[in-house]
Design a protein around this motif. Structure first.
Motif, PDB file in Angstrom:
ATOM      1  N   PHE A 131       0.851  -1.178   0.000  1.00 25.74           N
ATOM      2  CA  PHE A 131       0.000   0.000   0.000  1.00 25.74           C
ATOM      3  C   PHE A 131       0.889   1.231   0.000  1.00 25.74           C
ATOM      4  N   LEU A 132       0.539   2.195  -0.845  1.00 25.37           N
ATOM      5  CA  LEU A 132       1.356   3.392  -0.977  1.00 25.37           C
ATOM      6  C   LEU A 132       0.465   4.601  -1.213  1.00 25.37           C
ATOM      7  N   SER A 133       0.601   5.577  -0.334  1.00 26.11           N
ATOM      8  CA  SER A 133      -0.108   6.831  -0.513  1.00 26.11           C
ATOM      9  C   SER A 133       0.937   7.922  -0.721  1.00 26.11           C
ATOM     10  N   THR A 181       2.385 -16.298 -12.399  1.00 26.53           N
ATOM     11  CA  THR A 181       2.304 -16.177 -10.943  1.00 26.53           C
ATOM     12  C   THR A 181       2.368 -14.692 -10.616  1.00 26.53           C
ATOM     13  N   PHE A 182       1.364 -14.207  -9.902  1.00 23.90           N
ATOM     14  CA  PHE A 182       1.242 -12.793  -9.594  1.00 23.90           C
ATOM     15  C   PHE A 182       1.684 -12.478  -8.176  1.00 23.90           C
ATOM     16  N   GLY A 183       2.149 -11.244  -7.980  1.00 27.00           N
ATOM     17  CA  GLY A 183       2.312 -10.718  -6.639  1.00 27.00           C
ATOM     18  C   GLY A 183       0.960 -10.295  -6.084  1.00 27.00           C
ATOM     19  N   LYS A 184       0.961  -9.841  -4.830  1.00 24.82           N
ATOM     20  CA  LYS A 184      -0.297  -9.457  -4.194  1.00 24.82           C
ATOM     21  C   LYS A 184      -0.780  -8.086  -4.635  1.00 24.82           C
ATOM     22  N   GLY A 185       0.068  -7.365  -5.327  1.00 28.69           N
ATOM     23  CA  GLY A 185      -0.329  -6.055  -5.820  1.00 28.69           C
ATOM     24  C   GLY A 185       0.077  -4.923  -4.890  1.00 28.69           C
ATOM     25  N   THR A 186       0.284  -3.760  -5.493  1.00 26.44           N
ATOM     26  CA  THR A 186       0.567  -2.536  -4.748  1.00 26.44           C
ATOM     27  C   THR A 186      -0.576  -1.564  -4.996  1.00 26.44           C
ATOM     28  N   HIS A 187      -1.296  -1.260  -3.914  1.00 26.98           N
ATOM     29  CA  HIS A 187      -2.433  -0.337  -4.019  1.00 26.98           C
ATOM     30  C   HIS A 187      -1.897   1.078  -3.872  1.00 26.98           C
ATOM     31  N   LEU A 188      -1.938   1.829  -4.969  1.00 28.11           N
ATOM     32  CA  LEU A 188      -1.339   3.162  -5.024  1.00 28.11           C
ATOM     33  C   LEU A 188      -2.411   4.239  -5.023  1.00 28.11           C
ATOM     34  N   ILE A 189      -2.299   5.149  -4.072  1.00 29.90           N
ATOM     35  CA  ILE A 189      -3.207   6.307  -4.020  1.00 29.90           C
ATOM     36  C   ILE A 189      -2.358   7.561  -4.141  1.00 29.90           C
ATOM     37  N   ILE A 190      -2.712   8.394  -5.112  1.00 31.53           N
ATOM     38  CA  ILE A 190      -1.984   9.648  -5.326  1.00 31.53           C
ATOM     39  C   ILE A 190      -2.909  10.804  -4.993  1.00 31.53           C
ATOM     40  N   GLN A 191      -2.493  11.572  -4.006  1.00 33.00           N
ATOM     41  CA  GLN A 191      -3.344  12.657  -3.512  1.00 33.00           C
ATOM     42  C   GLN A 191      -2.841  14.006  -4.001  1.00 33.00           C
ATOM     43  N   PRO A 192      -3.790  14.927  -4.241  1.00 34.88           N
ATOM     44  CA  PRO A 192      -3.392  16.265  -4.710  1.00 34.88           C
ATOM     45  C   PRO A 192      -2.513  16.972  -3.675  1.00 34.88           C
ATOM     46  N   GLN A 225       1.926  11.954  -2.696  1.00 32.29           N
ATOM     47  CA  GLN A 225       1.404  13.221  -3.198  1.00 32.29           C
ATOM     48  C   GLN A 225       1.732  13.382  -4.672  1.00 32.29           C
ATOM     49  N   GLU A 226       0.900  14.130  -5.341  1.00 30.60           N
ATOM     50  CA  GLU A 226       1.188  14.462  -6.731  1.00 30.60           C
ATOM     51  C   GLU A 226       2.537  15.159  -6.834  1.00 30.60           C
ATOM     52  N   GLY A 227       3.236  14.858  -7.911  1.00 29.27           N
ATOM     53  CA  GLY A 227       4.522  15.495  -8.152  1.00 29.27           C
ATOM     54  C   GLY A 227       5.710  14.757  -7.574  1.00 29.27           C
ATOM     55  N   LYS A 228       5.451  13.798  -6.699  1.00 28.94           N
ATOM     56  CA  LYS A 228       6.545  13.048  -6.074  1.00 28.94           C
ATOM     57  C   LYS A 228       6.934  11.833  -6.915  1.00 28.94           C
ATOM     58  N   ASN A 229       8.138  11.316  -6.626  1.00 29.43           N
ATOM     59  CA  ASN A 229       8.636  10.104  -7.286  1.00 29.43           C
ATOM     60  C   ASN A 229       8.605   8.952  -6.305  1.00 29.43           C
ATOM     61  N   TYR A 230       8.366   7.751  -6.819  1.00 28.61           N
ATOM     62  CA  TYR A 230       8.435   6.577  -5.946  1.00 28.61           C
ATOM     63  C   TYR A 230       8.677   5.333  -6.774  1.00 28.61           C
ATOM     64  N   THR A 231       9.104   4.249  -6.069  1.00 29.33           N
ATOM     65  CA  THR A 231       9.421   2.993  -6.736  1.00 29.33           C
ATOM     66  C   THR A 231       8.703   1.836  -6.053  1.00 29.33           C
ATOM     67  N   ILE A 232       8.132   0.965  -6.871  1.00 26.40           N
ATOM     68  CA  ILE A 232       7.528  -0.283  -6.402  1.00 26.40           C
ATOM     69  C   ILE A 232       8.482  -1.419  -6.759  1.00 26.40           C
ATOM     70  N   TYR A 233       8.675  -2.349  -5.814  1.00 28.52           N
ATOM     71  CA  TYR A 233       9.633  -3.426  -5.996  1.00 28.52           C
ATOM     72  C   TYR A 233       8.915  -4.775  -6.161  1.00 28.52           C
ATOM     73  N   CYS A 234       9.505  -5.621  -6.993  1.00 26.02           N
ATOM     74  CA  CYS A 234       8.949  -6.947  -7.242  1.00 26.02           C
ATOM     75  C   CYS A 234      10.101  -7.956  -7.216  1.00 26.02           C
ATOM     76  N   ASN A 235      10.075  -8.842  -6.241  1.00 24.32           N
ATOM     77  CA  ASN A 235      11.066  -9.916  -6.143  1.00 24.32           C
ATOM     78  C   ASN A 235      10.416 -11.243  -6.496  1.00 24.32           C
ATOM     79  N   TYR A 236      11.159 -12.117  -7.169  1.00 28.32           N
ATOM     80  CA  TYR A 236      10.624 -13.436  -7.479  1.00 28.32           C
ATOM     81  C   TYR A 236      11.664 -14.493  -7.131  1.00 28.32           C
ATOM     82  N   SER A 237      11.173 -15.712  -6.885  1.00 26.22           N
ATOM     83  CA  SER A 237      12.019 -16.703  -6.209  1.00 26.22           C
ATOM     84  C   SER A 237      12.876 -17.563  -7.131  1.00 26.22           C
TER      85      SER A 237
END
Lengths: 114, 113
Positions: free
Chosen positions: A10-12, A103-114, A14-26
């Protein structure tokens, strides 16, 4: 058994910011996929990464693959509200040649707020 | 060019009943895969059909069965429905002509009461 782990889940941000989501596999895999899913909707393909060092970019999203580390990243640059969604990474089996179930990951729920 | 289509869109069934979901693949694709996505989870692979045979299967009980027709369309059947079978069922099609990339349909939302 192939396992895929995403973080954060889960990731909340702000608009304009940078971020990274990571995915590891076995285990070794032929290819890695990134999908986007809006609430109540199906999966939209974002990127298919086929080889070590692969990098693909579309708009504010950039995906990369490091097969030696068994790691993929999805980088968001200067986020905008329209990018709010759940993002999944998925891999196919080592022997599938791309023709297997994913095979899927559980997902990253991303919310971007003004 | 029509993408992957699924029917019905929504379905409500009672425990113990049986259900059939349908999928038509994208034009030019010959392989159909089915996934179950529970609320808040990632999709889980059920099975894959190619040349009218089940080619690969995930960790799902025999209550889940399928079929592929000569025109490459596919059905997913679930017998003896349980409350835990409530989920979004996604069909994906792929083919060698598309480099095996899987394209997903809109899904069928199954609710078991």
């Amino acid at each position: 058994e192939l396992k895929v782990e995403q973080n954060p889940l889960f990731l909340s941000m702000q608009e304009g910011k940078n971020y990274t989501i990571y995915c590891n596999y076995s285990t070794t895999s032929d290819r890695l996929y990134w999908y986007r899913q809006d609430p109540g909707k199906s999966l939209e393909s974002l990127f298919v990464l086929l080889s070590n060092g692969a990098v693909k970019q579309e708009g504010r999203l950039m995906a990369s693959l490091d097969t030696k580390a068994r790691l993929s990243t999805l980088h968001i640059t200067a986020a905008v509200h329209d990018l709010s969604a759940t993002y999944f990474c998925a891999v196919d089996s080592p022997s599938g040649g791309g023709a297997d179930g994913l095979t899927f990951g559980k997902g990253t729920h991303l919310i971007i707020q003004p | 060019d029509a993408g992957v289509t699924q029917s019905p869109t929504h379905l409500i069934k009672t425990r113990g009943q049986q259900v059939t979901l349908r999928c038509s693949p994208k034009s030019g694709h010959d392989t159909v895969s089915w996934y179950q996505q529970a609320l808040g989870q990632g999709p889980q692979f059920i099975f894959q059909y190619y040349e009218e045979e089940e080619r690969q299967r995930g960790n799902f009980p025999d209550r889940f069965s399928g079929h592929q027709f000569p025109n490459y369309s596919s059905e997913l059947n679930v017998n003896a429905l349980l409350l835990g079978d409530s989920a979004l069922y996604l069909c994906a099609s792929s083919g060698s002509s598309a480099g095996y990339e899987q394209y997903f349909g809109p899904g069928t939302r199954l609710t078991v009461t």
